[in-house]
Design a protein around this motif. Sequence first.
Motif, PDB file in Angstrom:
ATOM      1  N   ASP A   1       0.808  -1.216   0.000  1.00 51.72           N
ATOM      2  CA  ASP A   1       0.000   0.000   0.000  1.00 51.72           C
ATOM      3  C   ASP A   1       0.842   1.267   0.000  1.00 51.72           C
ATOM      4  N   HIS A   2       2.174   1.128   0.016  1.00 50.97           N
ATOM      5  CA  HIS A   2       3.023   2.308   0.189  1.00 50.97           C
ATOM      6  C   HIS A   2       4.183   2.324  -0.801  1.00 50.97           C
ATOM      7  N   LEU A   3       3.976   1.721  -1.957  1.00 53.44           N
ATOM      8  CA  LEU A   3       5.059   1.647  -2.936  1.00 53.44           C
ATOM      9  C   LEU A   3       5.385   3.003  -3.546  1.00 53.44           C
ATOM     10  N   ASP A   4       4.534   4.010  -3.319  1.00 53.19           N
ATOM     11  CA  ASP A   4       4.839   5.354  -3.802  1.00 53.19           C
ATOM     12  C   ASP A   4       6.068   5.946  -3.111  1.00 53.19           C
ATOM     13  N   LEU A   5       6.511   5.338  -2.010  1.00 56.26           N
ATOM     14  CA  LEU A   5       7.703   5.814  -1.311  1.00 56.26           C
ATOM     15  C   LEU A   5       8.992   5.150  -1.817  1.00 56.26           C
ATOM     16  N   SER A   6       8.884   4.326  -2.849  1.00 57.72           N
ATOM     17  CA  SER A   6      10.044   3.573  -3.327  1.00 57.72           C
ATOM     18  C   SER A   6      11.212   4.476  -3.708  1.00 57.72           C
ATOM     19  N   ALA A   7      10.952   5.502  -4.510  1.00 57.27           N
ATOM     20  CA  ALA A   7      12.040   6.373  -4.977  1.00 57.27           C
ATOM     21  C   ALA A   7      12.677   7.110  -3.800  1.00 57.27           C
ATOM     22  N   GLU A   8      11.845   7.608  -2.900  1.00 58.55           N
ATOM     23  CA  GLU A   8      12.368   8.298  -1.721  1.00 58.55           C
ATOM     24  C   GLU A   8      13.232   7.375  -0.885  1.00 58.55           C
ATOM     25  N   PHE A   9      12.764   6.151  -0.660  1.00 56.91           N
ATOM     26  CA  PHE A   9      13.539   5.185   0.123  1.00 56.91           C
ATOM     27  C   PHE A   9      14.871   4.875  -0.556  1.00 56.91           C
ATOM     28  N   GLN A  10      14.835   4.587  -1.851  1.00 62.59           N
ATOM     29  CA  GLN A  10      16.061   4.236  -2.557  1.00 62.59           C
ATOM     30  C   GLN A  10      17.081   5.369  -2.491  1.00 62.59           C
ATOM     31  N   GLN A  11      16.629   6.585  -2.646  1.00 62.74           N
ATOM     32  CA  GLN A  11      17.540   7.727  -2.603  1.00 62.74           C
ATOM     33  C   GLN A  11      18.186   7.867  -1.232  1.00 62.74           C
ATOM     34  N   ARG A  12      17.380   7.783  -0.179  1.00 65.98           N
ATOM     35  CA  ARG A  12      17.919   7.983   1.162  1.00 65.98           C
ATOM     36  C   ARG A  12      18.783   6.801   1.593  1.00 65.98           C
ATOM     37  N   MET A  13      18.317   5.583   1.330  1.00 69.04           N
ATOM     38  CA  MET A  13      19.084   4.423   1.757  1.00 69.04           C
ATOM     39  C   MET A  13      20.404   4.317   0.988  1.00 69.04           C
ATOM     40  N   THR A  14      20.385   4.609  -0.301  1.00 68.79           N
ATOM     41  CA  THR A  14      21.627   4.585  -1.074  1.00 68.79           C
ATOM     42  C   THR A  14      22.617   5.604  -0.534  1.00 68.79           C
ATOM     43  N   GLY A  15      22.122   6.781  -0.166  1.00 70.76           N
ATOM     44  CA  GLY A  15      22.984   7.794   0.408  1.00 70.76           C
ATOM     45  C   GLY A  15      23.591   7.355   1.729  1.00 70.76           C
ATOM     46  N   TRP A  16      22.785   6.725   2.576  1.00 72.65           N
ATOM     47  CA  TRP A  16      23.315   6.231   3.858  1.00 72.65           C
ATOM     48  C   TRP A  16      24.348   5.141   3.628  1.00 72.65           C
ATOM     49  N   PHE A  17      24.100   4.297   2.638  1.00 69.99           N
ATOM     50  CA  PHE A  17      25.059   3.251   2.297  1.00 69.99           C
ATOM     51  C   PHE A  17      26.381   3.870   1.850  1.00 69.99           C
ATOM     52  N   GLU A  18      26.303   4.833   0.943  1.00 69.10           N
ATOM     53  CA  GLU A  18      27.508   5.446   0.400  1.00 69.10           C
ATOM     54  C   GLU A  18      28.313   6.167   1.481  1.00 69.10           C
ATOM     55  N   ASP A  19      27.628   6.658   2.508  1.00 73.97           N
ATOM     56  CA  ASP A  19      28.303   7.340   3.613  1.00 73.97           C
ATOM     57  C   ASP A  19      28.841   6.369   4.663  1.00 73.97           C
ATOM     58  N   GLY A  20      28.656   5.064   4.418  1.00 75.40           N
ATOM     59  CA  GLY A  20      29.122   4.070   5.375  1.00 75.40           C
ATOM     60  C   GLY A  20      28.245   3.946   6.599  1.00 75.40           C
TER      61      GLY A  20
END
Length: 337
Positions: A283-302
Motif C-alpha cells: 500500500d506504500h510503494l509510492d515511497l520507493s524512490a524516496e527510500f532508494q535515494q535515502r538508503m543509497t545515500g546512507w550506504f555510500e556514507d558508510g
Amino acid sequence: MTDTSTATRILLDSRPVGWPTPENFRIEEVALPELEAGQVRVRNEFLSVDPYMRGRMSDARSYVAPYALGAQITGGAIGRVVASRVDGMPEGSVVLHQHGWSDVVQGDAATFRIVPDIPGLPLSVRLHVLGMTGMTAYVGLTRIAALREGETVFISGAAGAVGTAAGQIARHLGAGRVIGSAGTPEKVALLTQKYGYDAGFDYHDGDVRELLAQAAPEGIDVFFDNVGGDHLQAALASFRDGGRAALCGAISSYNTTDRAAGPDNMANLITRGLTLRGFTLGDHLDLSAEFQQRMTGWFEDGGIVYDETIVDGIENTVQAFLDMMRGGNIGKMLVRI
C-alpha cells in the motif's frame, strides 16, 4: 555452463497445522518449454525466505492470496537473464522478481525488473536492506509511526532482517534512543555493538513488560512491532502519551493452533491517546524512490551495515525457511543457488 533447460522448484504439498515440517513441501524437477516472444529465462542467484510466507501457507484471509496446494512457493528472488526474447532485457541482466523458490524461472518480461549491479555489494542486498525489507522498515518508521527527532523507539525482533534495518534507519531519522528485543545474548550484543541500538534485551530473560521498563525507564514514543503478543502488551505499558505503533508482523502467533490471548492493557490506548496502525508494504510503494535515494545515500556514507545468514542449495530452501521461523538467522536469511 550450467544447464538451464530444467528447473528444480519447491511446491506446497499440504497446509501446515502449527509449525511447518518438511513433509508439507515437495521438490520437483521440470523441463522448461521453449521461450516465447516477450519472455525471459532467469537463473536465480539468491532466494528469499520470509516470515510472511507462513501465513500464505494457511488457507485463511490475509492481505495476499494463500499459496495453492501443488503450486510453487512464490516470493522474492534475484538472478541473471540467461535467455531472452524481448528487447530491453538482454542476457546478463540482473533482475528482481517474485517467482520464488526455483533455481531457474521463466516468464513474461513484465514480471521481472532490471536493477543495477552495485560494485562491491552482493546481489543479495537487493532482497533485504536495499530492497523490500529495508523499505518495510522505512515505511513503518516514517509514514506509519511518524517518528520525530529525539523520540525513543522500541523495535521487537530487532536482530532479524527488518529489525536490523529499522534500528539503523531510526538512528538516521534522528531517534534519541533505540531499544530492541532479540532471542539470544549473542543477538542482543549485536544490536548495541553493530546496529546502533542504545539498549537491547533477550526476551527469554523474563517478563517482556518488565524487561522493556528496565531498558526504557522513561517510556517509549514509537513501537515497530515484528512479534506481537507479549511484546505488544509491553509496548502498551511503556508508551508515553501520544505514542504510535507500526504493526508489521506477529511472528509469535504464526504457528499457534490456539487463539492467542489479547493484551490486558488495551485501555491505555484511550488514557494515553495511543495509535496502533498495521500496514503492509504494497500500500506504500509510492515511497520507493524516496527510500532508494535515502538508503543509497546512507550506504555510500558508510552508515548502513548488515548481516546475512546464507544457506547453499535449492534443495535446502525448506530447511532455511524452518530455521528462520525458529530464529536461526541473524539479519536476512537467504538461499544461495
